[in-house]
Design an enzyme around this catalytic site. Structure first.
Site, PDB file in Angstrom:
ATOM      1  N   CYS A 157       1.048 -10.227 -11.123  1.00  0.00           N
ATOM      2  CA  CYS A 157       0.033 -11.020 -10.429  1.00  0.00           C
ATOM      3  C   CYS A 157      -0.403 -12.225 -11.279  1.00  0.00           C
ATOM      4  O   CYS A 157       0.368 -13.160 -11.448  1.00  0.00           O
ATOM      5  CB  CYS A 157      -1.143 -10.139 -10.033  1.00  0.00           C
ATOM      6  SG  CYS A 157      -2.162 -10.855  -8.724  1.00  0.00           S
ATOM      7  N   ASP A 178       2.318  -1.223  -8.727  1.00  0.00           N
ATOM      8  CA  ASP A 178       1.664   0.072  -8.898  1.00  0.00           C
ATOM      9  C   ASP A 178       1.343   0.737  -7.567  1.00  0.00           C
ATOM     10  O   ASP A 178       1.019   1.925  -7.530  1.00  0.00           O
ATOM     11  CB  ASP A 178       0.387  -0.089  -9.722  1.00  0.00           C
ATOM     12  CG  ASP A 178      -0.461  -1.261  -9.225  1.00  0.00           C
ATOM     13  OD1 ASP A 178      -0.036  -2.409  -9.416  1.00  0.00           O
ATOM     14  OD2 ASP A 178      -1.534  -1.024  -8.647  1.00  0.00           O
ATOM     15  N   HIS A 194       1.827  -6.287  -6.533  1.00  0.00           N
ATOM     16  CA  HIS A 194       1.340  -5.186  -7.381  1.00  0.00           C
ATOM     17  C   HIS A 194       2.282  -3.989  -7.238  1.00  0.00           C
ATOM     18  O   HIS A 194       2.176  -3.220  -6.270  1.00  0.00           O
ATOM     19  CB  HIS A 194      -0.082  -4.783  -6.987  1.00  0.00           C
ATOM     20  CG  HIS A 194      -1.111  -5.788  -7.367  1.00  0.00           C
ATOM     21  ND1 HIS A 194      -2.085  -5.551  -8.311  1.00  0.00           N
ATOM     22  CD2 HIS A 194      -1.307  -7.067  -6.954  1.00  0.00           C
ATOM     23  CE1 HIS A 194      -2.846  -6.633  -8.448  1.00  0.00           C
ATOM     24  NE2 HIS A 194      -2.388  -7.556  -7.624  1.00  0.00           N
TER      25      HIS A 194
END
Length: 356
Positions: A241, A328, A326
């Site tokens: 990001c 994750d 992202h």
């Protein structure tokens, strides 16, 4: 109680709040995620912003103590059409109302969030104030005051012991879920503040380095790129990001402010190396300017399917790459979790691999 959203373009939306009156200012942005309001509210990338949830109902599964991206909320305010007062979920520990009251987060509901979102898409994400008195002189003063994106990134080094590879993280406003993914690889994680020197990181002799997500305009963080330039000469690097934007700046690219950004969990991204597409979680109002990327030393490796935003780069001649989304996957989807495998494979094999 009647509550209002006053925008800097002159628009006023009337809604209501069940909490005591509170006034807050920030950049008004919207998220298209149907779930994940808890992760959104506690995401450090949202510092200084008032969040509009486009999905009509939020708060229906309450708040738990496990899914926070930070221990305290990060948004300046919450806007929704309908906020559930009585959640139903076995993990819930409190309602969103109780959480907002505990941390004094102003909330407004009952306004036409569809109309508001269309206005933000037309005019761009602009300054707004949540207030119980739209005629208060202080409202105009708040609208004229620049938005502060100061965040609660770490001020000191944190060490999470692991038996695997040693990873140094530069924290510009990192999410807990990114750290959790590193820990899942049994990494020995050292988290440094954003003003860390290259030498401080070299002193721990890491196997690889992560440039984290975070809030604000990357162009205001040019003082950070010298450290990145020095470290990429010696260590494998992955940016996420804001970390993607800073890696780009460190290698000659420029950034720009998007009209209304990408915020949500349904953004389609294409891997230009394999032609595969993935749904990703995103949260950014700035991006790398495509025409500014120097092709002589930087390759674009991911792009957004709909608007062709740069979603990832690889630095030629270096073990350094980054992604705008992202990986994750908190709260989802999980398509891009392979990015962490890519990072650890890069460390062990000393090359950036494809996804095959």
């Amino acid at each position: 109680m009647k509550t209002y959203l006053v925008l800097s373009n002159g628009s006023i939306y009337q809604g209501y709040s069940k909490l005591k009156p509170a006034t807050t200012a920030g950049e008004v942005v919207f998220s298209t995620g149907m779930t994940g309001y808890q992760e959104t509210i506690t995401d450090p990338s949202y510092y200084g912003q008032i969040m509009v949830f486009t999905y009509p109902l939020i708060g229906n599964y309450g708040i738990n103590f496990e899914d926070n991206e930070k221990d305290t909320p990060c948004v300046s305010g919450i806007i929704a059409y309908d906020i559930a007062e009585h959640p139903s979920n076995y993990r819930s520990k409190m309602s969103l109302y109780q959480y907002a009251e505990k941390f004094n987060i102003p909330m407004i509901e009952g306004i036409d969030t569809r109309e508001l979102t269309k206005e933000l898409r037309h005019d761009g994400c602009i300054k707004g104030v949540i207030t119980d008195n739209p005629n208060d002189e202080a409202v105009q003063s708040l609208l004229n005051k620049p938005v502060s994106f100061a965040n609660h990134a770490t001020k000191e080094t944190t060490h999470i012991k692991g038996d695997g590879l040693k990873v140094a993280v530069i924290d510009y406003g990192i999410k807990n879920s990114i750290v959790s993914e590193l820990v899942n690889f049994d990494a020995d994680v050292h988290i440094f503040p954003s003003d860390v020197s290259a030498q401080e990181i070299k002193d721990i002799n890491p196997d690889g380095i992560v440039l984290s997500n975070g809030p604000g305009d990357p162009a205001n963080m040019v003082d950070k790129i010298g450290v990145i330039q020095e470290l990429q000469e010696e260590y494998p690097i992955m940016g996420i990001c804001l970390g993607n934007q800073l890696l780009g700046l460190a290698n000659g690219a420029k950034t720009f402010k998007m009209k209304f950004g990408h915020r949500g969990f349904n953004h389609a991204v294409k891997d230009l190396q394999t032609n595969k597409c993935y749904f990703t979680s995103q949260n950014h109002g700035y991006a790398l300017l495509p025409e500014s990327i120097p092709g002589s030393n930087v390759d674009v490796i991911f792009e957004e399917v709909n608007d062709h935003t740069v979603e990832g780069i690889k630095v030629k001649g270096h073990n350094a790459f980054s992604v705008q989304f992202h990986p994750d996957a908190s709260p989802g989807p999980h398509d891009a979790l392979f990015i962490f495998n890519k990072f650890f494979n890069m460390i062990t094999k000393k090359e950036v691999l494809t996804n095959e």
